[in-house]
Design a protein around this motif. Structure first.
Motif, PDB file in Angstrom:
ATOM      1  N   SER A  92       2.934  10.985  -6.669  1.00  0.00           N
ATOM      2  CA  SER A  92       1.718  10.524  -7.341  1.00  0.00           C
ATOM      3  C   SER A  92       1.345  11.443  -8.499  1.00  0.00           C
ATOM      4  O   SER A  92       0.662  11.030  -9.439  1.00  0.00           O
ATOM      5  CB  SER A  92       0.556  10.432  -6.348  1.00  0.00           C
ATOM      6  OG  SER A  92       0.247  11.709  -5.808  1.00  0.00           O
ATOM      7  N   GLY A 116       4.691   6.629  -3.766  1.00  0.00           N
ATOM      8  CA  GLY A 116       3.717   7.194  -2.861  1.00  0.00           C
ATOM      9  C   GLY A 116       4.152   8.564  -2.400  1.00  0.00           C
ATOM     10  O   GLY A 116       5.228   9.062  -2.764  1.00  0.00           O
ATOM     11  N   ASP A 117       3.308   9.192  -1.592  1.00  0.00           N
ATOM     12  CA  ASP A 117       3.557  10.544  -1.098  1.00  0.00           C
ATOM     13  C   ASP A 117       3.784  10.528   0.411  1.00  0.00           C
ATOM     14  O   ASP A 117       3.213   9.693   1.124  1.00  0.00           O
ATOM     15  CB  ASP A 117       2.353  11.442  -1.405  1.00  0.00           C
ATOM     16  CG  ASP A 117       1.987  11.459  -2.882  1.00  0.00           C
ATOM     17  OD1 ASP A 117       2.884  11.203  -3.716  1.00  0.00           O
ATOM     18  OD2 ASP A 117       0.818  11.745  -3.199  1.00  0.00           O
ATOM     19  N   THR A 140       8.780   6.761  -1.605  1.00  0.00           N
ATOM     20  CA  THR A 140       8.460   8.182  -1.414  1.00  0.00           C
ATOM     21  C   THR A 140       9.656   9.072  -1.726  1.00  0.00           C
ATOM     22  O   THR A 140       9.754  10.201  -1.231  1.00  0.00           O
ATOM     23  CB  THR A 140       7.959   8.450   0.020  1.00  0.00           C
ATOM     24  OG1 THR A 140       8.931   7.974   0.952  1.00  0.00           O
ATOM     25  CG2 THR A 140       6.630   7.767   0.274  1.00  0.00           C
ATOM     26  N   ARG A 195       0.852  -1.188   0.000  1.00  0.00           N
ATOM     27  CA  ARG A 195       0.000   0.000   0.000  1.00  0.00           C
ATOM     28  C   ARG A 195       0.889   1.239   0.000  1.00  0.00           C
ATOM     29  O   ARG A 195       2.078   1.158   0.253  1.00  0.00           O
ATOM     30  CB  ARG A 195      -0.923   0.027   1.230  1.00  0.00           C
ATOM     31  CG  ARG A 195      -0.166   0.110   2.559  1.00  0.00           C
ATOM     32  CD  ARG A 195      -1.031  -0.212   3.743  1.00  0.00           C
ATOM     33  NE  ARG A 195      -1.421  -1.616   3.734  1.00  0.00           N
ATOM     34  CZ  ARG A 195      -0.639  -2.608   4.200  1.00  0.00           C
ATOM     35  NH1 ARG A 195       0.571  -2.345   4.670  1.00  0.00           N
ATOM     36  NH2 ARG A 195      -1.043  -3.849   4.166  1.00  0.00           N
ATOM     37  N   ARG A 196       0.292   2.372  -0.280  1.00  0.00           N
ATOM     38  CA  ARG A 196       0.997   3.649  -0.245  1.00  0.00           C
ATOM     39  C   ARG A 196      -0.028   4.747   0.028  1.00  0.00           C
ATOM     40  O   ARG A 196      -1.241   4.506  -0.022  1.00  0.00           O
ATOM     41  CB  ARG A 196       1.781   3.934  -1.531  1.00  0.00           C
ATOM     42  CG  ARG A 196       0.975   4.315  -2.744  1.00  0.00           C
ATOM     43  CD  ARG A 196       0.183   3.195  -3.364  1.00  0.00           C
ATOM     44  NE  ARG A 196       1.049   2.213  -4.029  1.00  0.00           N
ATOM     45  CZ  ARG A 196       0.760   0.923  -4.080  1.00  0.00           C
ATOM     46  NH1 ARG A 196      -0.364   0.455  -3.528  1.00  0.00           N
ATOM     47  NH2 ARG A 196       1.550   0.066  -4.695  1.00  0.00           N
ATOM     48  N   HIS A 197       0.453   5.949   0.297  1.00  0.00           N
ATOM     49  CA  HIS A 197      -0.427   7.085   0.573  1.00  0.00           C
ATOM     50  C   HIS A 197      -0.361   8.077  -0.583  1.00  0.00           C
ATOM     51  O   HIS A 197       0.719   8.325  -1.128  1.00  0.00           O
ATOM     52  CB  HIS A 197      -0.018   7.795   1.859  1.00  0.00           C
ATOM     53  CG  HIS A 197      -0.204   6.974   3.098  1.00  0.00           C
ATOM     54  ND1 HIS A 197      -1.138   7.284   4.062  1.00  0.00           N
ATOM     55  CD2 HIS A 197       0.420   5.842   3.532  1.00  0.00           C
ATOM     56  CE1 HIS A 197      -1.076   6.395   5.037  1.00  0.00           C
ATOM     57  NE2 HIS A 197      -0.138   5.508   4.739  1.00  0.00           N
ATOM     58  N   PHE A 198      -1.513   8.651  -0.945  1.00  0.00           N
ATOM     59  CA  PHE A 198      -1.561   9.691  -1.970  1.00  0.00           C
ATOM     60  C   PHE A 198      -2.098  10.980  -1.361  1.00  0.00           C
ATOM     61  O   PHE A 198      -3.066  10.958  -0.584  1.00  0.00           O
ATOM     62  CB  PHE A 198      -2.477   9.284  -3.129  1.00  0.00           C
ATOM     63  CG  PHE A 198      -1.866   8.298  -4.101  1.00  0.00           C
ATOM     64  CD1 PHE A 198      -0.544   7.884  -3.991  1.00  0.00           C
ATOM     65  CD2 PHE A 198      -2.633   7.783  -5.140  1.00  0.00           C
ATOM     66  CE1 PHE A 198       0.012   6.979  -4.881  1.00  0.00           C
ATOM     67  CE2 PHE A 198      -2.094   6.884  -6.038  1.00  0.00           C
ATOM     68  CZ  PHE A 198      -0.766   6.471  -5.915  1.00  0.00           C
ATOM     69  N   HIS A 250       4.477   2.264   2.562  1.00  0.00           N
ATOM     70  CA  HIS A 250       4.601   3.612   1.999  1.00  0.00           C
ATOM     71  C   HIS A 250       4.975   3.625   0.530  1.00  0.00           C
ATOM     72  O   HIS A 250       4.838   4.675  -0.113  1.00  0.00           O
ATOM     73  CB  HIS A 250       5.660   4.410   2.764  1.00  0.00           C
ATOM     74  CG  HIS A 250       5.442   4.452   4.242  1.00  0.00           C
ATOM     75  ND1 HIS A 250       6.471   4.578   5.142  1.00  0.00           N
ATOM     76  CD2 HIS A 250       4.305   4.385   4.975  1.00  0.00           C
ATOM     77  CE1 HIS A 250       5.974   4.572   6.379  1.00  0.00           C
ATOM     78  NE2 HIS A 250       4.668   4.456   6.296  1.00  0.00           N
ATOM     79  N   GLY A 251       5.456   2.506  -0.018  1.00  0.00           N
ATOM     80  CA  GLY A 251       6.005   2.531  -1.363  1.00  0.00           C
ATOM     81  C   GLY A 251       7.254   3.387  -1.400  1.00  0.00           C
ATOM     82  O   GLY A 251       7.874   3.673  -0.376  1.00  0.00           O
TER      83      GLY A 251
END
Length: 323
Positions: free
Chosen positions: A145, A160-161, A281, A43-46, A278-279
């Motif tokens: 992203s 990701g961000d 970043t 998973r990662r955050h956008f 986080h992927g």
């Protein structure tokens, strides 16, 4: 006595939106298993619409300042490592300065892509040991992203961000490897490899562009160069892999992380890993991982840390510091 740049505080920030691998299935020919097996990412955050790189950086900065027990007025300089600033100019760092309400000191950006935070630490360390600054806020922040080609399954699933920050403070040491603070750095670049990892946009094209990467070649260079730069920095400090408590690597790919640790003869039990959550970043990944590792109770005062990263340019480097 020797002046050292010592970590006084650490913090991070992740956007609210969490994007699991499953969301990419509708976009490109991929699967959760395909992404996990090749990168280790789950998973990662956008960033949200309207949420900028300087917003993320300011959140991380406030967390690091709180951890250090300091106020913005206590900081002499801000260095932001980023390849995704809000605007072409002014710097994201000056925007962070304004968001913190800081009217003293100075602020500037450093751009070395995924290796940016190591380069930013080098700048901050130089300012501290030269006496130019007593306390420096060093931030890595990215919104990668916004550079993705959503039709390219080999890249869009990887990034990701997020943002991470350290407060560095001048403290006196004995001039030995037992000192707290930054003990050694190693920086490198080779512009011949520009086409392996780049964004095909910018002022010369009139477009933002998209990230382009030759994955296999970047992987090969990463495994070779990351272990080499880590060994070089350790040697400068009079240390070896056996002395390392934690490797905090650039979180790009679990296979690169594992291969680098193996070459350094450091077991994975002594590697801070956050790539699954986080992927990649970019410049934010090392300070983000440091903050998470600290929060987990992995990184403790007195621990010897090696952080290393490689990014577009190619640019790569490492830092040895005692927490």
């Amino acid at each position: 006595m020797t002046l050292r740049a010592v970590v006084k505080g650490v913090g991070h920030y992740l956007p609210e939106r969490v994007v699991p691998n499953s969301e990419f299935v509708a976009l490109v020919d991929t699967s959760d298993e395909w992404i996990r097996s090749r990168s280790g990412i789950e998973r990662r955050h956008f960033a949200a619409e309207g949420e900028t790189t300087s917003d993320l950086a300011a959140h991380a900065a406030r967390a690091a300042l709180a951890d250090a027990g300091l106020e913005p007025a206590d900081i002499d300089a801000i260095v932001v490592a980023t390849s995704t600033p809000d605007l072409t100019f002014p710097s994201a760092a000056t925007m962070v300065q304004a968001k913190l309400g800081m009217t003293n000191g100075f602020a500037f950006d450093v751009q070395a892509v995924c290796a940016g935070f190591v380069f930013a630490l080098s700048n901050a360390n130089a300012m501290i040991v030269s006496g130019q600054a007593k306390r420096v806020l060093v931030i890595g922040a990215e919104t990668f992203s916004r550079l993705m080609d959503w039709s390219d399954r080999s890249t869009c699933v990887l990034f990701g961000d997020g943002a991470g920050a350290l407060v560095l403070e001048a403290q006196e040491g004995e001039g030995t490897a037992a000192d707290r603070g930054i003990l050694a750095l190693d920086l490198n670049s080779d512009g011949r490899y520009r086409d392996l990892l780049y964004v095909d946009g910018g002022p010369s094209t009139g477009t933002t562009g998209h990230l382009r990467m030759e994955g296999k070649e970047v992987f090969r260079h990463a495994v070779e160069k990351l272990a080499e730069t880590a060994h070089t920095a350790l040697a400068k400090a009079g240390l070896s892999g056996e002395d390392v408590d934690w490797i905090v690597p650039h979180q790009a790919n679990i296979r690169i992380i594992e291969a680098t640790a193996k070459r350094m003869h450091v077991p994975m039990e002594r590697v801070v890993v956050t790539v699954q959550d986080h992927g990649n970043t970019s410049a934010a990944s090392i300070p983000l991982a440091m903050s998470v590792g600290r929060a987990r109770g992995q990184i403790r005062e007195g621990d010897l840390i090696v952080a290393e990263a490689i990014g577009g340019g190619l640019a790569w480097g490492s830092v040895v510091l005692r927490w």
